[in-house]
Design a protein around this motif. Sequence first.
Motif, PDB file in Angstrom:
ATOM      1  N   UNK A 125     -28.238  31.735  59.811  1.00 41.16           N
ATOM      2  CA  UNK A 125     -30.097  31.032  59.730  1.00 41.16           C
ATOM      3  C   UNK A 125     -29.767  30.138  59.362  1.00 41.16           C
ATOM      4  N   UNK A 126     -30.292  28.886  61.406  1.00 40.58           N
ATOM      5  CA  UNK A 126     -30.384  27.775  60.937  1.00 40.58           C
ATOM      6  C   UNK A 126     -31.627  27.458  59.555  1.00 40.58           C
ATOM      7  N   UNK A 127     -32.255  27.029  59.287  1.00 41.68           N
ATOM      8  CA  UNK A 127     -33.479  26.536  58.684  1.00 41.68           C
ATOM      9  C   UNK A 127     -33.575  24.977  58.409  1.00 41.68           C
ATOM     10  N   UNK A 128     -34.252  24.833  57.712  1.00 39.62           N
ATOM     11  CA  UNK A 128     -35.354  23.156  57.741  1.00 39.62           C
ATOM     12  C   UNK A 128     -35.639  23.404  55.887  1.00 39.62           C
ATOM     13  N   UNK A 129     -35.597  21.665  55.604  1.00 39.92           N
ATOM     14  CA  UNK A 129     -35.793  22.121  53.844  1.00 39.92           C
ATOM     15  C   UNK A 129     -36.208  20.864  53.638  1.00 39.92           C
ATOM     16  N   UNK A 130     -37.411  20.177  53.904  1.00 36.29           N
ATOM     17  CA  UNK A 130     -38.001  18.948  53.591  1.00 36.29           C
ATOM     18  C   UNK A 130     -37.611  18.705  51.836  1.00 36.29           C
ATOM     19  N   UNK A 131     -37.008  17.895  51.716  1.00 33.33           N
ATOM     20  CA  UNK A 131     -36.682  17.121  50.456  1.00 33.33           C
ATOM     21  C   UNK A 131     -36.855  15.860  50.044  1.00 33.33           C
ATOM     22  N   UNK A 132     -36.772  15.825  49.054  1.00 33.01           N
ATOM     23  CA  UNK A 132     -36.980  14.243  47.989  1.00 33.01           C
ATOM     24  C   UNK A 132     -35.206  14.317  47.430  1.00 33.01           C
ATOM     25  N   UNK A 133     -35.048  12.684  47.643  1.00 33.65           N
ATOM     26  CA  UNK A 133     -34.160  12.256  46.728  1.00 33.65           C
ATOM     27  C   UNK A 133     -33.927  11.056  46.279  1.00 33.65           C
ATOM     28  N   UNK A 134     -33.464  11.287  45.171  1.00 34.13           N
ATOM     29  CA  UNK A 134     -33.713   9.985  44.436  1.00 34.13           C
ATOM     30  C   UNK A 134     -32.602   9.672  43.313  1.00 34.13           C
ATOM     31  N   UNK A 135     -32.571   8.321  43.347  1.00 30.29           N
ATOM     32  CA  UNK A 135     -31.597   7.667  42.523  1.00 30.29           C
ATOM     33  C   UNK A 135     -32.061   7.762  41.301  1.00 30.29           C
ATOM     34  N   UNK A 136     -30.726   7.899  40.483  1.00 31.53           N
ATOM     35  CA  UNK A 136     -31.494   7.685  38.710  1.00 31.53           C
ATOM     36  C   UNK A 136     -30.611   6.962  38.576  1.00 31.53           C
ATOM     37  N   UNK A 137     -30.406   6.203  37.034  1.00 32.36           N
ATOM     38  CA  UNK A 137     -29.836   4.798  37.201  1.00 32.36           C
ATOM     39  C   UNK A 137     -28.493   5.240  36.696  1.00 32.36           C
ATOM     40  N   UNK A 138     -27.820   6.113  35.666  1.00 29.73           N
ATOM     41  CA  UNK A 138     -26.312   6.646  35.862  1.00 29.73           C
ATOM     42  C   UNK A 138     -25.730   7.201  36.851  1.00 29.73           C
ATOM     43  N   UNK A 139     -26.392   6.577  38.121  1.00 28.35           N
ATOM     44  CA  UNK A 139     -25.468   6.433  38.783  1.00 28.35           C
ATOM     45  C   UNK A 139     -25.496   8.037  40.007  1.00 28.35           C
ATOM     46  N   UNK A 140     -26.408   9.094  39.401  1.00 31.30           N
ATOM     47  CA  UNK A 140     -26.101  10.357  39.873  1.00 31.30           C
ATOM     48  C   UNK A 140     -27.249  10.306  41.120  1.00 31.30           C
ATOM     49  N   UNK A 141     -27.999  10.996  41.349  1.00 30.39           N
ATOM     50  CA  UNK A 141     -28.255  11.320  42.457  1.00 30.39           C
ATOM     51  C   UNK A 141     -29.388  13.185  42.920  1.00 30.39           C
ATOM     52  N   UNK A 142     -31.055  12.906  42.918  1.00 30.20           N
ATOM     53  CA  UNK A 142     -31.302  14.152  42.658  1.00 30.20           C
ATOM     54  C   UNK A 142     -32.077  14.574  43.546  1.00 30.20           C
ATOM     55  N   UNK A 143     -31.581  15.724  44.385  1.00 30.64           N
ATOM     56  CA  UNK A 143     -32.177  16.281  45.083  1.00 30.64           C
ATOM     57  C   UNK A 143     -33.392  17.538  44.928  1.00 30.64           C
ATOM     58  N   UNK A 144     -34.382  17.124  45.421  1.00 27.89           N
ATOM     59  CA  UNK A 144     -35.071  18.363  45.352  1.00 27.89           C
ATOM     60  C   UNK A 144     -36.075  18.913  46.798  1.00 27.89           C
TER      61      UNK A 144
END
Length: 189
Positions: A125-144
Amino acid sequence: MRSLLMASTLLVSMAASADWQLSEPSHIHFLSTKNTHKTEVHEFKHLTGSVTNDGKATLIVDLTSVETGIPIRNERMQEFLFETPKFATATFTAQIPADMMSKANVGSLESLDLSGILSLHGKEVPIQLPVFISPVADGSVVVSSALPVLIQANEFDLVAGIQKLREMAGLERISEVVPVTFTLTFKPE
């Protein structure tokens, strides 16, 4: 669940050639409401996923890892709702703009309406996800999740399983709309 599963599928298919891998801390939570006024928070304990350098994202949720806080309920959800012997995972796949993971600055918060496909219980099923993308100082990226994703049980042929759980527990009703939230951490390979 639908959004969560779609995200899971996308992340799994990309894992072999991924530039970003899902790591801890990463969480997917969902709510269940029974008898109108009793809502509980549950989660899936095992997730895998990746995002390739060109933005192909895949998230895979191990449905046998459902955790409700009650062992017999976990087993019943696996057997009667998810039918894990036939459908052990949910997968979400999507295409993130290729530069989105690397262009954001540490401490910034980028928003994105992510379109993808959730594969769950033999349905896509196609879906829409409104997300926030935030880089972190250690080089990782958080998607929520920016908002809870509402998974409609009828779109994934899960209504019969919900009714079976309702009967087994002696409940008047269990909601067939399930809000899902997530926080996913990706680390560069």
